[in-house]
Design a protein around this motif. Structure first.
Motif, PDB file in Angstrom:
ATOM      1  N   TYR A  99      -4.183   1.920  -9.002  1.00 44.69           N
ATOM      2  CA  TYR A  99      -3.911   3.284  -8.540  1.00 44.69           C
ATOM      3  C   TYR A  99      -5.258   3.949  -8.260  1.00 44.69           C
ATOM      4  N   HIS A 100      -5.466   4.344  -7.028  1.00 44.88           N
ATOM      5  CA  HIS A 100      -6.693   5.053  -6.673  1.00 44.88           C
ATOM      6  C   HIS A 100      -6.429   6.539  -6.856  1.00 44.88           C
ATOM      7  N   LEU A 101      -7.038   7.099  -7.888  1.00 46.87           N
ATOM      8  CA  LEU A 101      -6.828   8.497  -8.241  1.00 46.87           C
ATOM      9  C   LEU A 101      -7.757   9.404  -7.439  1.00 46.87           C
ATOM     10  N   GLN A 141       4.439  12.444  -4.867  1.00 49.03           N
ATOM     11  CA  GLN A 141       4.761  12.915  -6.208  1.00 49.03           C
ATOM     12  C   GLN A 141       4.852  11.699  -7.125  1.00 49.03           C
ATOM     13  N   TRP A 142       4.431  11.875  -8.360  1.00 47.67           N
ATOM     14  CA  TRP A 142       4.468  10.749  -9.273  1.00 47.67           C
ATOM     15  C   TRP A 142       4.468  11.251 -10.711  1.00 47.67           C
ATOM     16  N   SER A 143       4.832  10.373 -11.618  1.00 44.98           N
ATOM     17  CA  SER A 143       4.811  10.681 -13.051  1.00 44.98           C
ATOM     18  C   SER A 143       4.321   9.446 -13.790  1.00 44.98           C
ATOM     19  N   THR A 144       4.140   9.582 -15.083  1.00 44.50           N
ATOM     20  CA  THR A 144       3.637   8.446 -15.866  1.00 44.50           C
ATOM     21  C   THR A 144       4.613   7.273 -15.850  1.00 44.50           C
ATOM     22  N   SER A 163      -0.500  -4.552  -5.484  1.00 40.51           N
ATOM     23  CA  SER A 163      -0.222  -3.243  -4.886  1.00 40.51           C
ATOM     24  C   SER A 163      -1.396  -2.297  -5.064  1.00 40.51           C
ATOM     25  N   LEU A 164      -1.651  -1.513  -4.015  1.00 37.74           N
ATOM     26  CA  LEU A 164      -2.642  -0.450  -4.031  1.00 37.74           C
ATOM     27  C   LEU A 164      -1.893   0.861  -3.835  1.00 37.74           C
ATOM     28  N   ASN A 165      -2.050   1.772  -4.801  1.00 32.99           N
ATOM     29  CA  ASN A 165      -1.278   3.010  -4.794  1.00 32.99           C
ATOM     30  C   ASN A 165      -2.227   4.198  -4.819  1.00 32.99           C
ATOM     31  N   PHE A 166      -1.984   5.175  -3.978  1.00 31.94           N
ATOM     32  CA  PHE A 166      -2.824   6.353  -3.900  1.00 31.94           C
ATOM     33  C   PHE A 166      -2.112   7.529  -4.558  1.00 31.94           C
ATOM     34  N   VAL A 219       0.876  -1.170   0.000  1.00 32.99           N
ATOM     35  CA  VAL A 219       0.000   0.000   0.000  1.00 32.99           C
ATOM     36  C   VAL A 219       0.914   1.220   0.000  1.00 32.99           C
ATOM     37  N   ASN A 220       0.870   1.982  -1.092  1.00 31.50           N
ATOM     38  CA  ASN A 220       1.794   3.103  -1.274  1.00 31.50           C
ATOM     39  C   ASN A 220       1.045   4.416  -1.425  1.00 31.50           C
TER      40      ASN A 220
END
Length: 441
Positions: free
Chosen positions: A382-384, A231-234, A423-426, A226-227
């Protein structure tokens, strides 16, 4: 009435066409939104057991709620460009003609439920009846089960995945089914929980315990991840993953970033291009028409002004009808159009962009709303914009003594997070500087 039933799955198509023709309404091959809206709402009327006044002579055993109760929600969720009173009038006529044909007897698949529960029909009796996805049953489905009069009723479902109240599902379907079975069938149903998941890893399961305390990961489940990505990019997006959001507008904004970075994608569940084109034309005052060259040249600056006027008018109408909970969906539609218009100069360019944005090549990631993701799974999710759940309208309704919307919102969060197998990513839109911001609900 006797005789052999004839099944035609497309039965409603010519009925809708003839109703629109008799009403003097036309539609172009480019824009069939009116035709689709009338057919869709007529089907929803049947699924809610609505009986038109001029069909009451047929002697229905049951007549469901007035469709005025759910027309606004249908318009917003389905991207319809008709006024409620027009949609109601046309769809009611379609349902009436469909009933007349059903007594002919010509039926479609929806008639198999609608006619048999709403009008008198003999049901076979069964010792044992088993129903799946019981959390999504409608009151009409409940009546079917009662008419079967089983001595044993087995209902399989997950109340924590009840998210389709806007489609007519009973938001407490399983509890109400249990009560009906006790009152009408004298059945004492036992609850046999199956709380172990073989899909989700332990880290994701642990996050659900506030919502579902009994939820357990299988012993063989991996730990998982769970992350929270500040900050993130494509380049952080894993191939084959899914990006899920409560609303459409953030997904649309993200789609443009993916295009600029040559990341392929697809939208799940419905023709968003058609819905956006239909709404843009409605705002331009050109619904259902083939555009002339002069109309195609209408500037997007003018359309943005018209959009603001349209939005304020729709919001006032929704508030006047006491449907404040629908403002979130309305604002989401407005934001989708704003994103399209902000990237184009003319109506023609906007219409073309509605098509090209959804024709991405080189499939890499999936974009989906939470409602469309139900029943699906991906290795990485990815939960946007997770802050959009629950909506402020659901919170307000709960404060006013109506917790049902908040229950649905919490269930939706659970559905989104449990689509992940690893994985679940926020992620938030605003955490990527290259994405156009989207107004919060």
């Amino acid at each position: 009435r006797g005789g052999r039933l004839e099944l035609d799955k497309d039965k409603l198509n010519p009925i809708v066409t003839n109703v629109l023709k008799d009403a003097g309404l036309t539609y172009s091959d480019e824009d069939r939104s009116t035709w689709s809206a009338v057919k869709g709402f007529a089907n929803l009327m049947r699924r809610n057991s609505f009986v038109p006044k001029n069909a009451m002579g047929r002697g229905p055993r049951f007549s469901g709620p007035s469709p005025e109760e759910y027309v606004d929600e249908f318009i917003l969720h389905e991207g319809v460009d008709l006024r409620p009173e027009v949609l109601l009038r046309l769809s009611e006529e379609v349902v009436f003609r469909s009933i007349e044909q059903a007594f002919a007897p010509f039926i479609d698949f929806d008639d198999q439920i609608y006619m048999s529960t709403t009008f008198f029909c003999q049901y076979d009796q069964f010792d044992v009846v088993l129903v799946d996805e019981a959390q999504d049953l409608s009151p009409q489905n409940h009546r079917q089960l009662m008419l079967c009069k089983p001595r044993q009723l087995i209902a399989v479902g997950d109340p924590k995945q009840a998210i389709y109240a806007f489609r007519g599902a009973d938001h407490q379907s399983m509890a109400n089914l249990e009560d009906l079975a006790a009152r009408q069938l004298s059945l004492n149903m036992k609850r046999l929980p199956l709380a172990t998941t073989f899909r989700c890893p332990k880290a994701i399961v642990a996050r659900q315990h506030d919502h579902y305390p009994e939820y357990t990961a299988a012993d063989s489940a991996p730990e998982g991840e769970v992350n929270f990505l500040d900050q993130w990019s494509t380049t952080d997006l894993r191939p084959g993953s899914a990006i899920i959001c409560r609303n459409n507008a953030p997904l649309l904004s993200l789609a443009f970033l993916l295009l600029r970075n040559n990341v392929g994608f697809r939208f799940v569940g419905f023709d968003m291009a058609k819905n956006l084109k239909s709404l843009v034309k409605k705002i331009a005052g050109l619904s259902g028409k083939t555009l002339s060259k002069g109309q195609e040249a209408m500037s997007c600056d003018e359309l943005l002004t018209r959009m603001s006027i349209w939005y304020e008018g729709e919001a006032a109408r929704i508030n006047a009808r006491g449907k404040g909970e629908l403002l979130s969906a309305l604002k989401d539609r407005k934001e989708c159009v704003r994103i399209i218009l902000s990237k184009t100069k003319t109506l023609r360019e906007a219409m073309d962009l509605c098509e090209t944005i959804f024709n991405s090549q080189g499939l890499t990631v999936t974009l989906s709303t939470g409602h469309k993701a139900k029943g699906l799974e991906w290795t990485d999710v990815y939960h946007l914009d997770p802050f959009r759940i629950p909506s402020k309208y659901a919170l307000r309704a709960a404060d006013q003594g109506n917790p049902s919307q908040l229950m649905q919102e919490n269930n939706l969060r659970y559905v989104i997070e449990t689509r992940a197998k690893n994985s679940l990513n926020f992620i938030d839109l605003e955490a990527n500087a290259d994405i156009d911001p989207v107004e919060e609900d």
